[in-house]
Design a protein around this motif. Sequence first.
Motif, PDB file in Angstrom:
ATOM      1  N   VAL A  50      -8.463   5.850  -1.477  1.00 22.16           N
ATOM      2  CA  VAL A  50      -9.648   6.620  -1.891  1.00 22.16           C
ATOM      3  C   VAL A  50      -9.850   6.492  -3.405  1.00 22.16           C
ATOM      4  CG1 VAL A  50     -10.664   8.935  -2.021  1.00 22.16           C
ATOM      5  CG2 VAL A  50      -9.581   8.158   0.099  1.00 22.16           C
ATOM      6  N   ASP A  51      -8.773   6.475  -4.166  1.00 22.53           N
ATOM      7  CA  ASP A  51      -8.889   6.250  -5.624  1.00 22.53           C
ATOM      8  C   ASP A  51      -9.546   4.902  -5.907  1.00 22.53           C
ATOM      9  OD1 ASP A  51      -7.696   8.595  -6.250  1.00 22.53           O
ATOM     10  OD2 ASP A  51      -5.740   7.760  -6.785  1.00 22.53           O
ATOM     11  N   PHE A  52      -9.091   3.888  -5.196  1.00 25.50           N
ATOM     12  CA  PHE A  52      -9.660   2.538  -5.360  1.00 25.50           C
ATOM     13  C   PHE A  52     -11.161   2.546  -5.026  1.00 25.50           C
ATOM     14  CE2 PHE A  52     -10.927  -0.934  -2.432  1.00 25.50           C
ATOM     15  CZ  PHE A  52     -11.094  -1.963  -3.352  1.00 25.50           C
ATOM     16  N   LEU A  53     -11.495   3.182  -3.899  1.00 26.57           N
ATOM     17  CA  LEU A  53     -12.903   3.245  -3.470  1.00 26.57           C
ATOM     18  C   LEU A  53     -13.756   3.950  -4.528  1.00 26.57           C
ATOM     19  CD1 LEU A  53     -14.664   2.585  -0.929  1.00 26.57           C
ATOM     20  CD2 LEU A  53     -14.286   4.959  -0.236  1.00 26.57           C
ATOM     21  N   ASP A  54     -13.241   5.032  -5.050  1.00 27.16           N
ATOM     22  CA  ASP A  54     -13.983   5.789  -6.064  1.00 27.16           C
ATOM     23  C   ASP A  54     -14.162   4.970  -7.339  1.00 27.16           C
ATOM     24  OD1 ASP A  54     -14.166   7.932  -4.385  1.00 27.16           O
ATOM     25  OD2 ASP A  54     -12.563   9.104  -5.320  1.00 27.16           O
ATOM     26  N   THR A  55     -13.082   4.351  -7.769  1.00 31.76           N
ATOM     27  CA  THR A  55     -13.103   3.628  -9.046  1.00 31.76           C
ATOM     28  C   THR A  55     -13.965   2.377  -8.964  1.00 31.76           C
ATOM     29  OG1 THR A  55     -10.843   4.354  -9.361  1.00 31.76           O
ATOM     30  CG2 THR A  55     -11.591   2.611 -10.807  1.00 31.76           C
ATOM     31  N   LYS A  56     -13.809   1.658  -7.879  1.00 31.81           N
ATOM     32  CA  LYS A  56     -14.439   0.335  -7.801  1.00 31.81           C
ATOM     33  C   LYS A  56     -15.832   0.389  -7.162  1.00 31.81           C
ATOM     34  CE  LYS A  56     -14.034  -4.116  -8.140  1.00 31.81           C
ATOM     35  NZ  LYS A  56     -13.627  -4.927  -9.240  1.00 31.81           N
ATOM     36  N   TYR A  57     -16.031   1.294  -6.211  1.00 29.95           N
ATOM     37  CA  TYR A  57     -17.289   1.287  -5.453  1.00 29.95           C
ATOM     38  C   TYR A  57     -17.970   2.661  -5.411  1.00 29.95           C
ATOM     39  CZ  TYR A  57     -15.803  -3.346  -4.050  1.00 29.95           C
ATOM     40  OH  TYR A  57     -15.423  -4.668  -4.076  1.00 29.95           O
ATOM     41  N   GLY A  58     -17.680   3.499  -6.392  1.00 33.48           N
ATOM     42  CA  GLY A  58     -18.347   4.797  -6.480  1.00 33.48           C
ATOM     43  C   GLY A  58     -18.156   5.640  -5.225  1.00 33.48           C
ATOM     44  N   GLY A  59     -17.058   5.447  -4.510  1.00 32.68           N
ATOM     45  CA  GLY A  59     -16.774   6.261  -3.324  1.00 32.68           C
ATOM     46  C   GLY A  59     -17.567   5.859  -2.097  1.00 32.68           C
ATOM     47  N   SER A  60     -18.251   4.703  -2.142  1.00 36.48           N
ATOM     48  CA  SER A  60     -19.120   4.306  -1.024  1.00 36.48           C
ATOM     49  C   SER A  60     -18.515   3.142  -0.220  1.00 36.48           C
ATOM     50  CB  SER A  60     -20.488   3.880  -1.568  1.00 36.48           C
ATOM     51  OG  SER A  60     -21.198   3.190  -0.567  1.00 36.48           O
ATOM     52  N   LEU A  61     -18.256   3.399   1.056  1.00 36.20           N
ATOM     53  CA  LEU A  61     -17.766   2.309   1.914  1.00 36.20           C
ATOM     54  C   LEU A  61     -18.842   1.254   2.104  1.00 36.20           C
ATOM     55  CD1 LEU A  61     -15.722   4.022   4.782  1.00 36.20           C
ATOM     56  CD2 LEU A  61     -14.851   2.744   2.825  1.00 36.20           C
TER      57      LEU A  61
END
Length: 258
Positions: A96-107
């Motif tokens: 989830v940290d990675f998703l937030d950091t890299k893709y603004g929390g968007s799958l």
Amino acid sequence: MQVRAKKEIRAYYAALIQAWGPQHWWPAESAFEVIVGAYLTQNTAWTNVEKALGNLRSAGLLTIKAIRGVSVAELQRLIRPAGYFRLKAERLKLFVDFLDTKYGGSLNRMFEAPTKTLRDELLGLNGVGPETADSILLYAGNHPVFVVDAYTQRIAARHQLLPESARYEETQHLFQEALSAIVNLPVSHVRNNESARRRETPNRAHPPSRMSSAERPTLAQIYNEMHGLIVGVGKHYCRKSQPECDGCPLRSFLPSHK
Ligand code: SF4
């Protein structure tokens, strides 16, 4: 050798889909649930994963926002049935940290990334090996990558398609090359072929889920089905010791049978 192997793999696909029909992978209601399941299933049986997912569902934690907000201790408690719960809780938080950091929390944004870029990024995360990365890419994101597991490698070795020592990427490349050639078959060959499940077999597919029934590109659908079918062969026939070749839909393809 490669030409024969690819032809064989296409024949396995045809034989298995004819015998068992669609396997309805992945049993999940959302892409995030697939990702959580892909982490939890490492080194444990799916029945244990189902218990952990059931706990998360009951606690309303099968969302990115909820995993972001829950304490590590509570997450560990809920996923305990899946084993290695401390490691897995930490790794889910890291995802989830990675998703937030890299893709603004968007799958959605994450899955818009090119397959190779995203695969490399996933492989860079702690606890994500090729099978987990490819499961996420294929089953959560509909990227056309074939998931190789121990069953795939065992069957390929026993049928002399590849040596036992074949690397993950080598096996993946062979299966992808083989299966990509059937992408132009009528779509009824690759999905919704329920009428093909005509024989009583020990294989039990998952019930249809929102993720398994979703529309996806034909190649991703073929890879989706083939992995599920191979898991059926591995679980019910091609066990590590004492494979039960009698009754296995792939028996006629055994080198010793020809
Ligand atoms: S059980 Fe036997 S026939 Fe079936 S895949 Fe394994 S080795 Fe082949």
